[in-house]
Scaffold this motif. Structure first.
Motif, mmCIF file in Angstrom:
data_model
loop_
_atom_site.group_PDB
_atom_site.id
_atom_site.type_symbol
_atom_site.label_atom_id
_atom_site.label_comp_id
_atom_site.label_asym_id
_atom_site.label_seq_id
_atom_site.Cartn_x
_atom_site.Cartn_y
_atom_site.Cartn_z
ATOM 1 N N THR A 195 0.859 -1.177 0.000
ATOM 2 C CA THR A 195 0.000 0.000 0.000
ATOM 3 C C THR A 195 0.901 1.235 0.000
ATOM 4 O O THR A 195 2.122 1.141 0.180
ATOM 5 C CB THR A 195 -0.899 0.052 1.241
ATOM 6 O OG1 THR A 195 -0.054 0.208 2.402
ATOM 7 C CG2 THR A 195 -1.747 -1.205 1.382
ATOM 8 N N LYS A 196 0.290 2.395 -0.158
ATOM 9 C CA LYS A 196 1.063 3.630 -0.038
ATOM 10 C C LYS A 196 1.682 3.749 1.353
ATOM 11 O O LYS A 196 2.800 4.262 1.506
ATOM 12 C CB LYS A 196 0.187 4.840 -0.326
ATOM 13 C CG LYS A 196 -0.166 5.031 -1.799
ATOM 14 C CD LYS A 196 -0.826 6.377 -2.024
ATOM 15 C CE LYS A 196 -1.066 6.651 -3.500
ATOM 16 N NZ LYS A 196 -1.554 8.020 -3.748
ATOM 17 N N MET A 220 -8.112 10.198 -2.471
ATOM 18 C CA MET A 220 -8.883 9.036 -2.906
ATOM 19 C C MET A 220 -8.637 7.824 -2.005
ATOM 20 O O MET A 220 -7.703 7.817 -1.199
ATOM 21 C CB MET A 220 -8.535 8.704 -4.358
ATOM 22 C CG MET A 220 -9.062 9.718 -5.377
ATOM 23 S SD MET A 220 -10.879 9.839 -5.417
ATOM 24 C CE MET A 220 -11.326 8.300 -6.242
ATOM 25 N N PRO A 221 -9.465 6.778 -2.142
ATOM 26 C CA PRO A 221 -9.326 5.608 -1.265
ATOM 27 C C PRO A 221 -7.936 4.976 -1.242
ATOM 28 O O PRO A 221 -7.527 4.420 -0.217
ATOM 29 C CB PRO A 221 -10.376 4.640 -1.813
ATOM 30 C CG PRO A 221 -11.448 5.532 -2.318
ATOM 31 C CD PRO A 221 -10.716 6.695 -2.956
ATOM 32 N N ASN A 222 -7.192 5.039 -2.346
ATOM 33 C CA ASN A 222 -5.839 4.465 -2.304
ATOM 34 C C ASN A 222 -4.900 5.250 -1.394
ATOM 35 O O ASN A 222 -3.815 4.772 -1.054
ATOM 36 C CB ASN A 222 -5.244 4.340 -3.717
ATOM 37 C CG ASN A 222 -5.005 5.679 -4.385
ATOM 38 O OD1 ASN A 222 -5.742 6.645 -4.189
ATOM 39 N ND2 ASN A 222 -3.976 5.752 -5.207
ATOM 40 N N ASP A 223 -5.319 6.461 -0.979
ATOM 41 C CA ASP A 223 -4.526 7.264 -0.041
ATOM 42 C C ASP A 223 -4.837 6.942 1.418
ATOM 43 O O ASP A 223 -4.079 7.350 2.308
ATOM 44 C CB ASP A 223 -4.782 8.756 -0.267
ATOM 45 C CG ASP A 223 -4.312 9.225 -1.629
ATOM 46 O OD1 ASP A 223 -3.208 8.841 -2.039
ATOM 47 O OD2 ASP A 223 -5.069 9.965 -2.297
ATOM 48 N N VAL A 224 -5.926 6.250 1.682
ATOM 49 C CA VAL A 224 -6.369 6.033 3.064
ATOM 50 C C VAL A 224 -5.303 5.340 3.917
ATOM 51 O O VAL A 224 -5.042 5.778 5.049
ATOM 52 C CB VAL A 224 -7.714 5.290 3.098
ATOM 53 C CG1 VAL A 224 -8.026 4.788 4.506
ATOM 54 C CG2 VAL A 224 -8.836 6.200 2.614
ATOM 55 N N ARG A 232 -0.110 13.249 10.776
ATOM 56 C CA ARG A 232 -1.188 14.179 10.463
ATOM 57 C C ARG A 232 -1.686 13.901 9.061
ATOM 58 O O ARG A 232 -0.909 13.878 8.107
ATOM 59 C CB ARG A 232 -0.719 15.632 10.575
ATOM 60 C CG ARG A 232 -1.863 16.646 10.371
ATOM 61 C CD ARG A 232 -1.383 18.084 10.433
ATOM 62 N NE ARG A 232 -0.787 18.426 11.718
ATOM 63 C CZ ARG A 232 -0.418 19.665 12.050
ATOM 64 N NH1 ARG A 232 -0.575 20.659 11.204
ATOM 65 N NH2 ARG A 232 0.126 19.904 13.233
ATOM 66 N N ALA A 233 -2.982 13.699 8.914
ATOM 67 C CA ALA A 233 -3.607 13.386 7.626
ATOM 68 C C ALA A 233 -4.438 14.565 7.170
ATOM 69 O O ALA A 233 -5.295 15.040 7.908
ATOM 70 C CB ALA A 233 -4.491 12.152 7.754
ATOM 71 N N VAL A 234 -4.177 15.007 5.940
ATOM 72 C CA VAL A 234 -4.882 16.173 5.410
ATOM 73 C C VAL A 234 -5.571 15.789 4.100
ATOM 74 O O VAL A 234 -4.929 15.306 3.167
ATOM 75 C CB VAL A 234 -3.924 17.351 5.160
ATOM 76 C CG1 VAL A 234 -4.714 18.580 4.714
ATOM 77 C CG2 VAL A 234 -3.106 17.666 6.410
ATOM 78 N N ALA A 235 -6.871 16.005 4.042
ATOM 79 C CA ALA A 235 -7.646 15.785 2.818
ATOM 80 C C ALA A 235 -7.780 17.101 2.075
ATOM 81 O O ALA A 235 -7.975 18.152 2.685
ATOM 82 C CB ALA A 235 -9.027 15.235 3.154
ATOM 83 N N ASN A 238 -11.608 18.484 -2.421
ATOM 84 C CA ASN A 238 -12.320 17.659 -3.390
ATOM 85 C C ASN A 238 -12.220 16.177 -3.085
ATOM 86 O O ASN A 238 -12.558 15.340 -3.917
ATOM 87 C CB ASN A 238 -11.749 17.906 -4.799
ATOM 88 C CG ASN A 238 -10.245 17.755 -4.846
ATOM 89 O OD1 ASN A 238 -9.520 18.588 -4.293
ATOM 90 N ND2 ASN A 238 -9.762 16.701 -5.501
ATOM 91 N N ALA A 239 -11.782 15.819 -1.872
ATOM 92 C CA ALA A 239 -11.494 14.424 -1.545
ATOM 93 C C ALA A 239 -12.743 13.556 -1.486
ATOM 94 O O ALA A 239 -13.853 14.011 -1.179
ATOM 95 C CB ALA A 239 -10.756 14.343 -0.215
ATOM 96 N N HIS A 240 -12.532 12.272 -1.743
ATOM 97 C CA HIS A 240 -13.549 11.231 -1.611
ATOM 98 C C HIS A 240 -14.024 11.187 -0.154
ATOM 99 O O HIS A 240 -13.244 11.433 0.769
ATOM 100 C CB HIS A 240 -12.907 9.898 -2.018
ATOM 101 C CG HIS A 240 -13.837 8.731 -2.078
ATOM 102 N ND1 HIS A 240 -14.307 8.074 -0.952
ATOM 103 C CD2 HIS A 240 -14.365 8.082 -3.155
ATOM 104 C CE1 HIS A 240 -15.087 7.071 -1.331
ATOM 105 N NE2 HIS A 240 -15.149 7.055 -2.653
ATOM 106 N N PRO A 241 -15.299 10.855 0.097
ATOM 107 C CA PRO A 241 -15.799 10.807 1.476
ATOM 108 C C PRO A 241 -14.982 9.905 2.400
ATOM 109 O O PRO A 241 -14.825 10.215 3.588
ATOM 110 C CB PRO A 241 -17.229 10.276 1.309
ATOM 111 C CG PRO A 241 -17.630 10.723 -0.063
ATOM 112 C CD PRO A 241 -16.389 10.649 -0.889
ATOM 113 N N ALA A 242 -14.443 8.809 1.888
ATOM 114 C CA ALA A 242 -13.649 7.907 2.724
ATOM 115 C C ALA A 242 -12.386 8.586 3.229
ATOM 116 O O ALA A 242 -11.901 8.274 4.324
ATOM 117 C CB ALA A 242 -13.285 6.646 1.935
ATOM 118 N N VAL A 243 -11.849 9.509 2.454
ATOM 119 C CA VAL A 243 -10.646 10.243 2.859
ATOM 120 C C VAL A 243 -11.001 11.338 3.855
ATOM 121 O O VAL A 243 -10.339 11.511 4.883
ATOM 122 C CB VAL A 243 -9.934 10.833 1.624
ATOM 123 C CG1 VAL A 243 -8.796 11.756 2.034
ATOM 124 C CG2 VAL A 243 -9.413 9.708 0.740
#
Length: 273
Positions: A195-196, A220-224, A232-235, A238-243
């Motif tokens: 994974t990433k 996007m989901p591949n970033d989750v 620290r996670a920053v969306a 325009n991000a997908h709801p899962a992000v």
């Protein structure tokens, strides 16, 4: 994250890159200024190595890249792949056989040679690299699965990607990782555990950097997995709801230079004329 991050990790398409495939001068400048201060900046993308030049041409200096959703770690300074985790041919054969049986109309492509070449079924829609001689059309399932691949791609017409990825994952039964990074119905498959997050974790380990010292951006989901791993996670806006659901912060959209805006505030950078 009480102190400034030692490493900034950012997705490309839909995050750092605008919809017109450009990187704004503002964004390029912010990344260069942060790197000059000694903070590592790493691109973490689903793109193959061969598509990185489009990005490097818009930056002040090429940045290290983790490609193919974590399967490839690339050093642009030496044009070397530092690490690769491909799907082995026997696993590819089993995975494609399962999916051809479970998904009517499925067509496949594989990123091979560490992402420098694409091989695909005769029916695969070639949207990019159409004139590139590195693309080789392979008409049989045996040929598609004949060599190690850092990523397997599957399409079956236009489908809802969130629903389709669940179908693919169920068919895989844990043999490999399935995710998506677009709304076109394209599903991306990597070796189990790739994974990433895994690619970024390996890179950070080489530099003695802990997850808590990383700020990561995605859409996007591949970033989750990467966003969940980072301190620290920053969306982007325009991000997908899962992000957005797992992000610590939300910045502006990619077309509004959301990554640059967030980093300007975080590092207290003065605006350049």
């Amino acid at each position: 994250m009480g102190e400034l991050p030692r490493l900034v990790a950012t997705d490309l398409d839909g995050t750092l890159v605008r919809q017109d495939r450009s990187i704004s001068p503002r964004t390029a400048d912010v990344l260069a200024r942060i790197a000059k201060r000694g903070t590592l900046v790493v691109m973490v993308t689903g793109r193959p190595v061969r598509w990185l030049s489009q990005v490097y041409n818009q930056l002040h200096e090429p940045l290290p890249a983790i490609c193919a959703n974590g399967a490839v770690v690339y050093d642009p300074g030496t044009d070397r792949v530092l690490r690769a985790n491909p799907l082995a041919p026997d696993l590819l054969a089993e995975v494609t056989q399962r999916l051809r049986a479970e998904v009517p109309g499925a067509v496949f492509a594989v990123e091979v040679a560490d992402g420098r070449e694409l091989r695909h079924d005769a029916e695969w829609p070639v949207l990019w690299d159409a004139e590139d001689p590195s693309i080789r059309v392979l008409a049989t399932p045996e040929e598609v699965a004949s060599v190690p691949a850092v990523k397997l791609l599957i399409r079956a017409g236009r489908r809802d990607p969130d629903a389709f990825v669940q179908i693919v994952a169920a068919a895989l039964g844990g043999l490999a990782e399935a995710t998506h990074s677009s709304y076109s119905g394209l599903i991306e498959i990597s070796a189990a555990g790739v994974t990433k997050a895994a690619g970024l974790a390996w890179f950070c380990e080489q530099h003695g950097i802990e997850p808590a010292e990383v700020v990561a951006f995605g859409d996007m989901p591949n970033d989750v997995p990467m966003l969940t791993w980072a301190g620290r996670a920053v969306a982007v806006g325009n991000a997908h709801p899962a992000v957005r659901e797992i992000a610590d912060d939300v910045t502006l959209s990619n077309d509004e230079d959301g990554v640059a805006a967030y980093l300007e505030d975080l590092f207290e950078l003065e605006s350049q004329p």
